[in-house]
Design a protein around this motif. Structure first.
Motif, PDB file in Angstrom:
ATOM      1  N   SER A 213      41.901  24.859  58.639  1.00  0.00           N
ATOM      2  CA  SER A 213      42.333  26.246  58.462  1.00  0.00           C
ATOM      3  C   SER A 213      41.213  27.159  57.983  1.00  0.00           C
ATOM      4  CB  SER A 213      43.510  26.312  57.477  1.00  0.00           C
ATOM      5  OG  SER A 213      43.112  25.858  56.195  1.00  0.00           O
ATOM      6  N   ASN A 214      40.178  26.575  57.371  1.00  0.00           N
ATOM      7  CA  ASN A 214      39.078  27.387  56.857  1.00  0.00           C
ATOM      8  C   ASN A 214      37.826  27.329  57.728  1.00  0.00           C
ATOM      9  OD1 ASN A 214      39.904  28.560  54.132  1.00  0.00           O
ATOM     10  ND2 ASN A 214      40.495  26.423  53.898  1.00  0.00           N
ATOM     11  N   LEU A 215      37.994  26.851  58.955  1.00  0.00           N
ATOM     12  CA  LEU A 215      36.838  26.729  59.842  1.00  0.00           C
ATOM     13  C   LEU A 215      36.100  28.051  60.089  1.00  0.00           C
ATOM     14  CD1 LEU A 215      38.178  24.157  62.426  1.00  0.00           C
ATOM     15  CD2 LEU A 215      36.383  23.826  60.737  1.00  0.00           C
ATOM     16  N   PRO A 216      36.797  29.158  60.247  1.00  0.00           N
ATOM     17  CA  PRO A 216      36.067  30.415  60.485  1.00  0.00           C
ATOM     18  C   PRO A 216      35.079  30.738  59.363  1.00  0.00           C
ATOM     19  CG  PRO A 216      38.370  30.686  61.046  1.00  0.00           C
ATOM     20  CD  PRO A 216      38.260  29.361  60.368  1.00  0.00           C
ATOM     21  N   ASP A 217      35.486  30.501  58.098  1.00  0.00           N
ATOM     22  CA  ASP A 217      34.583  30.770  56.978  1.00  0.00           C
ATOM     23  C   ASP A 217      33.398  29.821  56.993  1.00  0.00           C
ATOM     24  OD1 ASP A 217      36.184  32.801  56.050  1.00  0.00           O
ATOM     25  OD2 ASP A 217      37.334  31.502  54.732  1.00  0.00           O
ATOM     26  N   ASP A 221      28.316  29.936  57.877  1.00  0.00           N
ATOM     27  CA  ASP A 221      27.105  29.273  57.388  1.00  0.00           C
ATOM     28  C   ASP A 221      26.660  28.132  58.287  1.00  0.00           C
ATOM     29  OD1 ASP A 221      26.978  30.886  55.055  1.00  0.00           O
ATOM     30  OD2 ASP A 221      28.492  29.619  54.103  1.00  0.00           O
ATOM     31  N   ASN A 222      27.597  27.604  59.058  1.00  0.00           N
ATOM     32  CA  ASN A 222      27.299  26.449  59.907  1.00  0.00           C
ATOM     33  C   ASN A 222      27.918  26.654  61.287  1.00  0.00           C
ATOM     34  OD1 ASN A 222      26.819  23.968  61.069  1.00  0.00           O
ATOM     35  ND2 ASN A 222      28.313  22.857  59.802  1.00  0.00           N
ATOM     36  N   PRO A 223      27.198  27.291  62.206  1.00  0.00           N
ATOM     37  CA  PRO A 223      27.763  27.588  63.531  1.00  0.00           C
ATOM     38  C   PRO A 223      28.209  26.350  64.306  1.00  0.00           C
ATOM     39  CG  PRO A 223      25.768  28.861  63.150  1.00  0.00           C
ATOM     40  CD  PRO A 223      25.855  27.857  62.040  1.00  0.00           C
ATOM     41  N   ALA A 224      27.691  25.181  63.950  1.00  0.00           N
ATOM     42  CA  ALA A 224      28.059  23.945  64.661  1.00  0.00           C
ATOM     43  C   ALA A 224      29.299  23.293  64.079  1.00  0.00           C
ATOM     44  CB  ALA A 224      26.898  22.957  64.633  1.00  0.00           C
TER      45      ALA A 224
END
Length: 299
Positions: A213-217, A221-224
């Motif tokens: 659920s917090n992947l967008p945040d 910092d980590n585009p991958a």
């Protein structure tokens, strides 16, 4: 009937001591997802909010006490932060319902609100929210240095926070995403702890859900992160850590949080070598600035 249990439990706890209220909050946290679904949990609290005028007749402090139960539920990740805004929409000024919403908002907006809510009943683990997270991080770091599952299990039990074991899961998944060589060791620890029921299925699932659920945040910092989380799910599937249904739900949740609405999933034969290769896919697989996949550290 899950919502009825929630309503009944909290109603009884309102008229008891803080010790019983802490027990009720912890029980709801432990039952969430595995015994009581998210919809039923929210429905139970919604019914409590609807009956606030009646509750005040029997328990004069019901507005304050119920506001603490709701704020604690938000901190424990069993209720969404905006729940009272929905339940109290259109409440007349000066009403118990409006007062309830105001108190919940104050509790959650206060400085160090998470720490305060974890100790809102004057009991619990006896340590702050930040301290608990730090101690869990230390348990994980020591395990990844020694790979001693028994010692990690002993340290986790000594913390005395079974309702917060999802934090260990979340931190472990994050570490596996950032350090692919740790993936097998993290999953081995989680599998052993769930097999011994030291980490419940609901706590395990919630830890993964927090990451998804917090992947967008995290992707800021980590585009991958999106690719890395997909690789960890592949490894968890191969290790039979989670059943097919939770895995499918996690993939869907991660996809819903992604900018392009899809989680890259590389074919996997379950081998550690291939899992590591998947986790080391180039960052170009997820364009910079997209909403990718991994959990924020927010607790």
């Amino acid at each position: 009937m899950g919502h009825y249990f929630v309503k009944r439990l909290v109603t009884l706890a309102l008229d008891r001591k803080d010790k019983e209220r802490e027990m009720a909050s912890s029980l709801l946290s432990n039952f969430y997802a595995e015994v009581i679904s998210a919809d039923q949990m929210q429905k139970g609290f919604a019914r409590l909010v609807e009956s606030i005028d009646d509750l005040v007749l029997d328990v004069p402090d019901a507005v304050e006490l119920l506001s603490l139960f709701i704020a604690r539920g938000v901190v424990d990740d069993v209720l969404p932060p905006a729940c009272t805004s929905r339940w109290a929409a259109g409440a007349p000024e000066g009403s118990n319902l409006a007062a309830l919403k105001h108190k919940v908002d104050l509790h959650l907006a206060a400085r160090h609100s998470a720490e305060r809510m974890l100790r809102c009943w004057g009991s619990g683990a006896g340590q702050s929210y930040a301290e608990t997270k730090e101690r869990i991080a230390k348990v994980l770091a020591e395990y990844l240095d020694s790979y001693d599952v028994a010692e990690a299990s002993r340290c986790l039990r000594s913390l005395g926070v079974p309702f917060f074991h999802h934090e260990l899961v979340k931190q472990g998944v994050h570490d596996a995403m950032e350090q692919p060589t740790h993936t097998d060791h993290v999953l081995r620890l989680l599998k052993r702890l769930t097999e011994s029921n030291e980490i419940t299925t609901s706590q395990l699932t919630r830890g993964f859900q927090r990451v998804a659920s917090n992947l967008p945040d995290t992707a800021l910092d980590n585009p991958a992160a999106q690719v890395q989380f997909a690789a960890v799910l592949d490894a968890a599937t191969a290790a039979k850590l989670l059943d097919d249904d939770p895995i499918a739900e996690l993939r869907a949740a991660a996809a819903a949080s992604g900018a392009d609405g899809a989680v890259p999933v590389a074919p996997s034969d379950g081998s550690p070598q291939q899992q590591q290769q998947q986790q080391q896919l180039p960052t170009a697989a997820v364009p910079p600035g997209s909403n990718g996949t991994a959990a924020g550290a927010a607790g």
